[in-house]
Design a protein around this motif. Structure first.
Motif, PDB file in Angstrom:
ATOM      1  N   ARG A  23     105.521  34.598  13.597  1.00  0.00           N
ATOM      2  CA  ARG A  23     106.858  34.196  14.045  1.00  0.00           C
ATOM      3  C   ARG A  23     107.283  34.935  15.315  1.00  0.00           C
ATOM      4  O   ARG A  23     108.011  34.371  16.129  1.00  0.00           O
ATOM      5  CB  ARG A  23     107.880  34.455  12.940  1.00  0.00           C
ATOM      6  CG  ARG A  23     107.632  33.672  11.662  1.00  0.00           C
ATOM      7  CD  ARG A  23     107.820  32.175  11.883  1.00  0.00           C
ATOM      8  NE  ARG A  23     107.579  31.409  10.682  1.00  0.00           N
ATOM      9  CZ  ARG A  23     108.493  31.177   9.737  1.00  0.00           C
ATOM     10  NH1 ARG A  23     109.719  31.683   9.872  1.00  0.00           N
ATOM     11  NH2 ARG A  23     108.189  30.455   8.673  1.00  0.00           N
ATOM     12  N   ARG A  24     106.853  36.170  15.465  1.00  0.00           N
ATOM     13  CA  ARG A  24     107.287  36.962  16.610  1.00  0.00           C
ATOM     14  C   ARG A  24     106.227  37.104  17.693  1.00  0.00           C
ATOM     15  O   ARG A  24     106.472  37.698  18.730  1.00  0.00           O
ATOM     16  CB  ARG A  24     107.725  38.360  16.140  1.00  0.00           C
ATOM     17  CG  ARG A  24     108.871  38.356  15.133  1.00  0.00           C
ATOM     18  CD  ARG A  24     110.133  37.704  15.712  1.00  0.00           C
ATOM     19  NE  ARG A  24     110.619  38.389  16.872  1.00  0.00           N
ATOM     20  CZ  ARG A  24     111.521  39.376  16.845  1.00  0.00           C
ATOM     21  NH1 ARG A  24     112.015  39.779  15.686  1.00  0.00           N
ATOM     22  NH2 ARG A  24     111.931  39.944  17.953  1.00  0.00           N
ATOM     23  N   GLY A  25     105.044  36.554  17.472  1.00  0.00           N
ATOM     24  CA  GLY A  25     104.010  36.553  18.502  1.00  0.00           C
ATOM     25  C   GLY A  25     103.401  37.908  18.795  1.00  0.00           C
ATOM     26  O   GLY A  25     102.883  38.145  19.899  1.00  0.00           O
ATOM     27  N   VAL A  26     103.429  38.804  17.829  1.00  0.00           N
ATOM     28  CA  VAL A  26     102.884  40.148  18.007  1.00  0.00           C
ATOM     29  C   VAL A  26     101.358  40.116  17.884  1.00  0.00           C
ATOM     30  O   VAL A  26     100.809  39.385  17.056  1.00  0.00           O
ATOM     31  CB  VAL A  26     103.512  41.106  16.963  1.00  0.00           C
ATOM     32  CG1 VAL A  26     102.745  42.392  16.844  1.00  0.00           C
ATOM     33  CG2 VAL A  26     104.963  41.381  17.324  1.00  0.00           C
ATOM     34  N   ASP A  27     100.672  40.906  18.705  1.00  0.00           N
ATOM     35  CA  ASP A  27      99.209  40.957  18.677  1.00  0.00           C
ATOM     36  C   ASP A  27      98.669  42.102  17.826  1.00  0.00           C
ATOM     37  O   ASP A  27      97.509  42.057  17.407  1.00  0.00           O
ATOM     38  CB  ASP A  27      98.651  41.127  20.092  1.00  0.00           C
ATOM     39  CG  ASP A  27      98.868  39.894  20.955  1.00  0.00           C
ATOM     40  OD1 ASP A  27      98.864  38.786  20.401  1.00  0.00           O
ATOM     41  OD2 ASP A  27      99.051  40.049  22.181  1.00  0.00           O
ATOM     42  N   ALA A  28      99.469  43.138  17.618  1.00  0.00           N
ATOM     43  CA  ALA A  28      98.999  44.292  16.845  1.00  0.00           C
ATOM     44  C   ALA A  28     100.182  44.934  16.136  1.00  0.00           C
ATOM     45  O   ALA A  28     101.289  45.021  16.693  1.00  0.00           O
ATOM     46  CB  ALA A  28      98.307  45.306  17.753  1.00  0.00           C
ATOM     47  N   VAL A  29      99.929  45.366  14.917  1.00  0.00           N
ATOM     48  CA  VAL A  29     100.946  46.076  14.127  1.00  0.00           C
ATOM     49  C   VAL A  29     100.390  47.462  13.802  1.00  0.00           C
ATOM     50  O   VAL A  29      99.236  47.599  13.364  1.00  0.00           O
ATOM     51  CB  VAL A  29     101.274  45.324  12.823  1.00  0.00           C
ATOM     52  CG1 VAL A  29     102.137  46.186  11.904  1.00  0.00           C
ATOM     53  CG2 VAL A  29     101.983  44.008  13.136  1.00  0.00           C
ATOM     54  N   TYR A  30     101.212  48.482  14.034  1.00  0.00           N
ATOM     55  CA  TYR A  30     100.837  49.859  13.725  1.00  0.00           C
ATOM     56  C   TYR A  30     101.790  50.370  12.647  1.00  0.00           C
ATOM     57  O   TYR A  30     103.006  50.224  12.766  1.00  0.00           O
ATOM     58  CB  TYR A  30     100.906  50.727  14.989  1.00  0.00           C
ATOM     59  CG  TYR A  30     100.044  50.167  16.099  1.00  0.00           C
ATOM     60  CD1 TYR A  30      98.689  50.456  16.164  1.00  0.00           C
ATOM     61  CD2 TYR A  30     100.593  49.295  17.045  1.00  0.00           C
ATOM     62  CE1 TYR A  30      97.890  49.909  17.160  1.00  0.00           C
ATOM     63  CE2 TYR A  30      99.802  48.738  18.038  1.00  0.00           C
ATOM     64  CZ  TYR A  30      98.447  49.053  18.095  1.00  0.00           C
ATOM     65  OH  TYR A  30      97.662  48.500  19.074  1.00  0.00           O
ATOM     66  N   LEU A  31     101.211  50.926  11.604  1.00  0.00           N
ATOM     67  CA  LEU A  31     101.960  51.351  10.432  1.00  0.00           C
ATOM     68  C   LEU A  31     101.916  52.867  10.325  1.00  0.00           C
ATOM     69  O   LEU A  31     100.837  53.463  10.244  1.00  0.00           O
ATOM     70  CB  LEU A  31     101.349  50.722   9.179  1.00  0.00           C
ATOM     71  CG  LEU A  31     101.938  51.129   7.837  1.00  0.00           C
ATOM     72  CD1 LEU A  31     103.355  50.579   7.683  1.00  0.00           C
ATOM     73  CD2 LEU A  31     101.051  50.622   6.699  1.00  0.00           C
ATOM     74  N   ASP A  32     103.087  53.517  10.341  1.00  0.00           N
ATOM     75  CA  ASP A  32     103.181  54.970  10.306  1.00  0.00           C
ATOM     76  C   ASP A  32     103.664  55.451   8.946  1.00  0.00           C
ATOM     77  O   ASP A  32     104.733  55.034   8.467  1.00  0.00           O
ATOM     78  CB  ASP A  32     104.142  55.471  11.392  1.00  0.00           C
ATOM     79  CG  ASP A  32     103.559  55.357  12.783  1.00  0.00           C
ATOM     80  OD1 ASP A  32     102.386  54.967  12.894  1.00  0.00           O
ATOM     81  OD2 ASP A  32     104.270  55.660  13.764  1.00  0.00           O
ATOM     82  N   LEU A  33     102.872  56.347   8.331  1.00  0.00           N
ATOM     83  CA  LEU A  33     103.176  56.889   7.006  1.00  0.00           C
ATOM     84  C   LEU A  33     103.409  58.391   7.112  1.00  0.00           C
ATOM     85  O   LEU A  33     102.631  59.094   7.769  1.00  0.00           O
ATOM     86  CB  LEU A  33     102.011  56.619   6.052  1.00  0.00           C
ATOM     87  CG  LEU A  33     101.662  55.144   5.829  1.00  0.00           C
ATOM     88  CD1 LEU A  33     100.280  55.018   5.204  1.00  0.00           C
ATOM     89  CD2 LEU A  33     102.703  54.485   4.949  1.00  0.00           C
ATOM     90  N   PRO A  34     104.453  58.920   6.468  1.00  0.00           N
ATOM     91  CA  PRO A  34     104.790  60.340   6.611  1.00  0.00           C
ATOM     92  C   PRO A  34     103.756  61.245   5.935  1.00  0.00           C
ATOM     93  O   PRO A  34     103.541  61.170   4.730  1.00  0.00           O
ATOM     94  CB  PRO A  34     106.157  60.444   5.932  1.00  0.00           C
ATOM     95  CG  PRO A  34     106.164  59.329   4.925  1.00  0.00           C
ATOM     96  CD  PRO A  34     105.372  58.216   5.544  1.00  0.00           C
ATOM     97  N   LEU A  35     103.156  62.133   6.718  1.00  0.00           N
ATOM     98  CA  LEU A  35     102.124  63.010   6.172  1.00  0.00           C
ATOM     99  C   LEU A  35     102.692  64.150   5.338  1.00  0.00           C
ATOM    100  O   LEU A  35     101.948  64.830   4.632  1.00  0.00           O
ATOM    101  CB  LEU A  35     101.261  63.573   7.301  1.00  0.00           C
ATOM    102  CG  LEU A  35     100.192  62.611   7.838  1.00  0.00           C
ATOM    103  CD1 LEU A  35      99.578  63.149   9.117  1.00  0.00           C
ATOM    104  CD2 LEU A  35      99.121  62.349   6.794  1.00  0.00           C
ATOM    105  N   ASP A  36     104.011  64.368   5.398  1.00  0.00           N
ATOM    106  CA  ASP A  36     104.602  65.424   4.576  1.00  0.00           C
ATOM    107  C   ASP A  36     105.022  64.918   3.202  1.00  0.00           C
ATOM    108  O   ASP A  36     105.536  65.679   2.382  1.00  0.00           O
ATOM    109  CB  ASP A  36     105.804  66.047   5.293  1.00  0.00           C
ATOM    110  CG  ASP A  36     106.930  65.056   5.535  1.00  0.00           C
ATOM    111  OD1 ASP A  36     106.686  63.833   5.411  1.00  0.00           O
ATOM    112  OD2 ASP A  36     108.052  65.491   5.848  1.00  0.00           O
TER     113      ASP A  36
END
Length: 349
Positions: free
Chosen positions: A260-273
């Motif tokens: 829907r938004r035409g994004v080519d890449a998604v990056y997912l950030d998870l808290p290491l603490d």
């Protein structure tokens, strides 16, 4: 955007910070080197650059010849004026200065200023289309902490790229330590714990690899924030509280962003603490979300484990240039973790 390091720097080079009234200097420089292809659009607005300089959200360093000719520029952004880790970017070396170590001298000037201002570190996304910028970062003590596959849009012109084809390119993520951070436990998923541990050691970061308590359980619902960077055609999902529903949430968000938004890449950030980060790996790997590296994130309390998912972007080992043994080992790990449908076959290239 730099060229290979050469011999001694030109005589009479001086370094200084740009003042708020000089926003047009950066705008003119970017336009001269990149035309209209640079993927950070605010740099084309001299008034916006000036406002950031005046507010302290941006620090801009230039190297000039003895006659006042501009040779090199490097910028540093802060999410807020109290940040301890800054983002360096807009690194441009003009042809007259290429091959003379002006880039490294400019970055050292900026590092000294940042250290004096109390910052703990600087990070940057460095094009992996050629090795020159990577070598320059390594020369000033920076180290790779990850690779952002498909990070740079195909529209960005790069006259130093070793491969002239227009397509999305990857970036090496570098961290330059300026001072010690706080001691902390780092909860990476079991499968990625060895590579996380090696990265912490190479970068001399004060994180101690830890495993979650035996009685740790996931909360029912995840909390996350979605940032879409339209200029890059990417999205960053910052998870501040991983929950048992994270796999379903990421699946739905990714489908919306890709289709829907035409994004080519998604990056997912998870808290290491957060020990919960070590418990959600299986949910995400089932979706084909793969390892990218360790990154700072201003929306999280500390460092994050970044995962990535590509859409219609294929990556091969020789698409990404590295400049150190550590970088090669890390890239091999990142590429090996990609799902099969994101890897380019020789025939496809």
């Amino acid at each position: 955007m730099t060229a290979p390091a050469g011999d001694a720097a030109p005589d009479g080079v001086s370094f200084r910070l740009l003042g708020p009234h000089e926003g047009h200097v950066l705008t003119s420089l970017i336009s001269a080197v990149y035309g209209d292809s640079y993927d950070v659009r605010w740099v084309y607005d001299a008034h916006e650059v000036a406002a950031r300089l005046a507010e302290g959200r941006y620090v801009s360093v230039v190297a000039e010849s003895a006659t006042g000719k501009l040779l090199c520029h490097m910028g540093m952004s802060l999410a807020t004026t109290g940040d301890l880790v800054a983002h360096s970017g807009q690194a441009v070396t003009l042809p007259a200065a290429r091959g003379h170590h002006v880039f490294t001298r400019t970055k050292r000037f900026l590092m000294d200023w940042a250290r004096g201002a109390g910052l703990r570190g600087m990070y940057s996304e460095v094009t992996a289309a050629h090795p020159y910028s990577e070598r320059a970062n390594i020369a000033v003590g920076a180290h790779e902490t990850g690779f952002l596959l498909g990070w740079i849009p195909a529209s960005v012109a790069n006259d130093a790229a070793l491969d002239a084809r227009r397509r999305r390119r990857s970036a090496a993520f570098f961290y330059t330590k300026l001072g010690d951070g706080s001691a902390r436990d780092v909860y990476a998923p079991e499968r990625h714990l060895p590579v996380v541990t090696r990265t912490l050691e190479v970068c001399d970061l004060r994180g101690t690899p830890a495993r979650p308590p035996g009685d740790a359980v996931l909360r029912a619902r995840s909390t996350l924030h979605v940032d879409i960077e339209a200029d890059h055609a990417i999205a960053i999902l910052t998870v501040t509280a991983p929950g048992a529903d994270l796999g379903d949430v990421v699946r739905a968000e990714r489908h919306h962003l890709f289709h829907r938004r035409g994004v080519d890449a998604v990056y997912l950030d998870l808290p290491l603490d957060d020990p919960a980060t070590a418990l959600v790996a299986d949910h995400l790997e089932e979706l084909g979300v793969s390892y990218s590296g360790i990154f700072p994130n201003s929306r999280a309390d500390g460092d994050v484990l970044r995962m990535q998912s590509l859409h219609r972007v294929r990556i091969a080992a020789d698409d990404v240039v590295v400049a150190s043994d550590h970088g090669r080992d890390l890239l091999d790990y990142v590429l090996a973790d990609l799902p099969a449908d994101a890897r380019a076959s020789p025939a496809a290239r």
